[in-house]
Design a protein around this motif. Structure first.
Motif, PDB file in Angstrom:
ATOM      1  N   PRO A  27       0.583  -1.609   0.124  1.00 59.33           N
ATOM      2  CA  PRO A  27      -0.205   0.181   0.236  1.00 59.33           C
ATOM      3  C   PRO A  27       1.162   0.793  -0.106  1.00 59.33           C
ATOM      4  O   PRO A  27       1.707   0.947   0.316  1.00 59.33           O
ATOM      5  N   PRO A  28      -0.030   2.131  -0.459  1.00 58.76           N
ATOM      6  CA  PRO A  28       0.974   3.617  -0.894  1.00 58.76           C
ATOM      7  C   PRO A  28       1.120   3.995   1.011  1.00 58.76           C
ATOM      8  O   PRO A  28      -0.133   3.683   2.005  1.00 58.76           O
ATOM      9  N   GLU A  29       1.948   4.493   1.136  1.00 61.07           N
ATOM     10  CA  GLU A  29       2.601   5.250   2.715  1.00 61.07           C
ATOM     11  C   GLU A  29       1.337   5.715   3.485  1.00 61.07           C
ATOM     12  O   GLU A  29       1.472   6.025   4.247  1.00 61.07           O
ATOM     13  N   HIS A  30       1.086   7.130   2.377  1.00 55.68           N
ATOM     14  CA  HIS A  30       0.438   8.028   3.113  1.00 55.68           C
ATOM     15  C   HIS A  30      -0.963   7.667   3.162  1.00 55.68           C
ATOM     16  O   HIS A  30      -1.924   7.839   3.610  1.00 55.68           O
ATOM     17  N   ARG A  31      -1.617   6.080   2.513  1.00 54.73           N
ATOM     18  CA  ARG A  31      -3.305   5.673   3.103  1.00 54.73           C
ATOM     19  C   ARG A  31      -2.980   5.234   4.847  1.00 54.73           C
ATOM     20  O   ARG A  31      -1.726   3.760   4.755  1.00 54.73           O
ATOM     21  N   GLY A  32      -3.943   5.510   5.317  1.00 54.59           N
ATOM     22  CA  GLY A  32      -4.185   5.420   6.737  1.00 54.59           C
ATOM     23  C   GLY A  32      -5.468   4.366   6.605  1.00 54.59           C
ATOM     24  O   GLY A  32      -6.146   3.608   6.030  1.00 54.59           O
ATOM     25  N   GLN A  33      -5.591   3.673   7.542  1.00 52.00           N
ATOM     26  CA  GLN A  33      -6.596   2.499   7.970  1.00 52.00           C
ATOM     27  C   GLN A  33      -7.812   3.053   7.808  1.00 52.00           C
ATOM     28  O   GLN A  33      -8.423   2.222   6.923  1.00 52.00           O
ATOM     29  N   LEU A  54      -4.267   1.117 -15.620  1.00 47.96           N
ATOM     30  CA  LEU A  54      -5.388   1.180 -14.767  1.00 47.96           C
ATOM     31  C   LEU A  54      -4.721   0.393 -13.171  1.00 47.96           C
ATOM     32  O   LEU A  54      -4.482  -0.267 -13.483  1.00 47.96           O
ATOM     33  N   LEU A  55      -4.473   1.259 -12.411  1.00 48.89           N
ATOM     34  CA  LEU A  55      -3.616   0.635 -11.210  1.00 48.89           C
ATOM     35  C   LEU A  55      -4.875   1.443 -10.250  1.00 48.89           C
ATOM     36  O   LEU A  55      -5.636   2.201 -10.112  1.00 48.89           O
ATOM     37  N   LEU A  56      -5.372  -0.354  -9.988  1.00 47.79           N
ATOM     38  CA  LEU A  56      -6.648  -0.245  -9.122  1.00 47.79           C
ATOM     39  C   LEU A  56      -6.204  -0.991  -7.534  1.00 47.79           C
ATOM     40  O   LEU A  56      -7.435  -1.553  -6.602  1.00 47.79           O
ATOM     41  N   ASP A  57      -4.862  -0.833  -7.791  1.00 52.77           N
ATOM     42  CA  ASP A  57      -4.304  -2.058  -5.991  1.00 52.77           C
ATOM     43  C   ASP A  57      -5.060  -1.233  -5.124  1.00 52.77           C
ATOM     44  O   ASP A  57      -5.148  -0.049  -4.780  1.00 52.77           O
ATOM     45  N   PHE A  58      -5.551  -1.787  -3.530  1.00 55.80           N
ATOM     46  CA  PHE A  58      -5.400  -1.329  -2.629  1.00 55.80           C
ATOM     47  C   PHE A  58      -6.809  -0.783  -2.512  1.00 55.80           C
ATOM     48  O   PHE A  58      -6.718  -0.176  -1.274  1.00 55.80           O
ATOM     49  N   ASN A  59      -7.875  -1.214  -2.983  1.00 47.64           N
ATOM     50  CA  ASN A  59      -9.425  -0.752  -2.943  1.00 47.64           C
ATOM     51  C   ASN A  59     -10.125  -1.949  -2.082  1.00 47.64           C
ATOM     52  O   ASN A  59      -9.155  -3.134  -2.063  1.00 47.64           O
ATOM     53  N   VAL A  60     -11.225  -1.983  -2.358  1.00 51.96           N
ATOM     54  CA  VAL A  60     -12.364  -2.827  -1.874  1.00 51.96           C
ATOM     55  C   VAL A  60     -13.261  -3.436  -3.001  1.00 51.96           C
ATOM     56  O   VAL A  60     -14.437  -3.136  -3.068  1.00 51.96           O
ATOM     57  N   LEU A  61     -12.728  -2.935  -4.127  1.00 56.74           N
ATOM     58  CA  LEU A  61     -13.605  -3.701  -5.578  1.00 56.74           C
ATOM     59  C   LEU A  61     -14.156  -4.903  -5.178  1.00 56.74           C
ATOM     60  O   LEU A  61     -14.055  -5.935  -5.172  1.00 56.74           O
ATOM     61  N   GLN A  62     -15.582  -4.957  -5.950  1.00 54.58           N
ATOM     62  CA  GLN A  62     -15.901  -5.992  -5.720  1.00 54.58           C
ATOM     63  C   GLN A  62     -16.429  -6.925  -7.169  1.00 54.58           C
ATOM     64  O   GLN A  62     -17.035  -7.953  -7.308  1.00 54.58           O
ATOM     65  N   SER A  63     -15.911  -5.882  -8.204  1.00 52.72           N
ATOM     66  CA  SER A  63     -16.584  -5.720  -9.039  1.00 52.72           C
ATOM     67  C   SER A  63     -15.649  -5.079  -9.874  1.00 52.72           C
ATOM     68  O   SER A  63     -15.035  -4.073  -9.854  1.00 52.72           O
ATOM     69  N   LEU A  64     -15.411  -5.240 -11.329  1.00 52.14           N
ATOM     70  CA  LEU A  64     -14.928  -4.851 -12.224  1.00 52.14           C
ATOM     71  C   LEU A  64     -16.137  -4.796 -13.225  1.00 52.14           C
ATOM     72  O   LEU A  64     -16.771  -5.708 -13.574  1.00 52.14           O
ATOM     73  N   PRO A  65     -16.036  -3.296 -13.805  1.00 51.82           N
ATOM     74  CA  PRO A  65     -17.093  -3.057 -15.324  1.00 51.82           C
ATOM     75  C   PRO A  65     -17.204  -4.205 -16.073  1.00 51.82           C
ATOM     76  O   PRO A  65     -16.396  -4.603 -16.463  1.00 51.82           O
ATOM     77  N   ASN A  80      -5.017  -6.077  -7.396  1.00 52.82           N
ATOM     78  CA  ASN A  80      -3.992  -6.902  -6.458  1.00 52.82           C
ATOM     79  C   ASN A  80      -4.116  -5.991  -5.379  1.00 52.82           C
ATOM     80  O   ASN A  80      -5.323  -4.414  -4.690  1.00 52.82           O
ATOM     81  N   VAL A  81      -5.112  -6.606  -4.134  1.00 51.47           N
ATOM     82  CA  VAL A  81      -5.795  -7.153  -3.161  1.00 51.47           C
ATOM     83  C   VAL A  81      -6.594  -6.169  -3.073  1.00 51.47           C
ATOM     84  O   VAL A  81      -6.986  -4.576  -3.003  1.00 51.47           O
ATOM     85  N   ASN A  82      -7.700  -6.529  -3.775  1.00 47.66           N
ATOM     86  CA  ASN A  82      -9.140  -6.252  -3.652  1.00 47.66           C
ATOM     87  C   ASN A  82     -10.023  -6.914  -3.057  1.00 47.66           C
ATOM     88  O   ASN A  82      -9.773  -7.911  -2.929  1.00 47.66           O
ATOM     89  N   LYS A  83     -11.695  -7.016  -3.638  1.00 49.90           N
ATOM     90  CA  LYS A  83     -12.314  -8.089  -2.762  1.00 49.90           C
ATOM     91  C   LYS A  83     -13.047  -8.983  -4.107  1.00 49.90           C
ATOM     92  O   LYS A  83     -14.208  -8.983  -4.500  1.00 49.90           O
ATOM     93  N   LEU A  84     -12.242  -9.217  -5.012  1.00 49.14           N
ATOM     94  CA  LEU A  84     -13.640  -9.529  -6.383  1.00 49.14           C
ATOM     95  C   LEU A  84     -12.845 -10.736  -6.839  1.00 49.14           C
ATOM     96  O   LEU A  84     -12.190 -11.346  -5.987  1.00 49.14           O
ATOM     97  N   PRO A  85     -14.447 -11.230  -7.139  1.00 44.07           N
ATOM     98  CA  PRO A  85     -14.964 -12.750  -6.835  1.00 44.07           C
ATOM     99  C   PRO A  85     -14.598 -13.530  -8.338  1.00 44.07           C
ATOM    100  O   PRO A  85     -14.310 -14.227  -8.529  1.00 44.07           O
ATOM    101  N   ARG A  86     -14.665 -12.541  -9.206  1.00 40.62           N
ATOM    102  CA  ARG A  86     -14.595 -12.407 -10.873  1.00 40.62           C
ATOM    103  C   ARG A  86     -14.128 -11.418 -11.959  1.00 40.62           C
ATOM    104  O   ARG A  86     -14.147 -10.951 -11.151  1.00 40.62           O
ATOM    105  N   ILE A  87     -13.307 -11.982 -12.762  1.00 39.61           N
ATOM    106  CA  ILE A  87     -13.328 -10.679 -13.751  1.00 39.61           C
ATOM    107  C   ILE A  87     -14.322 -11.264 -14.792  1.00 39.61           C
ATOM    108  O   ILE A  87     -14.528 -12.381 -15.356  1.00 39.61           O
TER     109      ILE A  87
END
Length: 124
Positions: A27-33, A54-65, A80-87
């Protein structure tokens, strides 16, 4: 010769063959809890015809469009590091441009068959 962990890697930002190395999985250092994180990626992102990375790392995405395969210029897609169950199966539509697909630390059990159409893919 090799390099020590605190030294820069022996290649420019462009990396081998003129492409950037994939981003580090941390995670980027500037991101807190309690930082704001993306929960939804708007479908309109798929209208960005010149988008190459398209850089979407360290989010809570559950889907991509579902239209993610409509991005005509995309070379790197990192979620990376999301909540994607599928693409989406449309990912195979990126066969003419996508070279890097990073999906570590998600809940994906199986990739769609269309991933086999990504003939330029160098990193998965």
């Amino acid at each position: 010769p090799g390099w020590r962990s605190r030294e820069k890697a022996p290649y420019a930002l462009d990396g081998p063959r003129g492409r950037r190395p994939p981003p580090a999985i941390r995670p980027p250092e500037h991101r807190g809890q309690y930082s704001e994180k993306l929960m939804v990626l708007p479908d309109s992102i798929c209208d960005l015809e010149s988008l190459e990375e398209l850089l979407l790392d360290f989010n809570v995405l559950q889907s991509l469009p579902e239209r993610i395969g409509d991005l005509p210029s995309i070379k790197l897609l990192s979620a990376n590091v999301n909540k994607l169950p599928r693409i989406p199966n449309s990912i195979g539509g990126l066969h003419a441009t996508l070279t890097t697909l990073l999906l570590a630390s998600n809940t994906i059990d199986i990739l769609p068959v269309s991933v086999s159409h990504l003939t330029l893919l160098e990193t998965l």
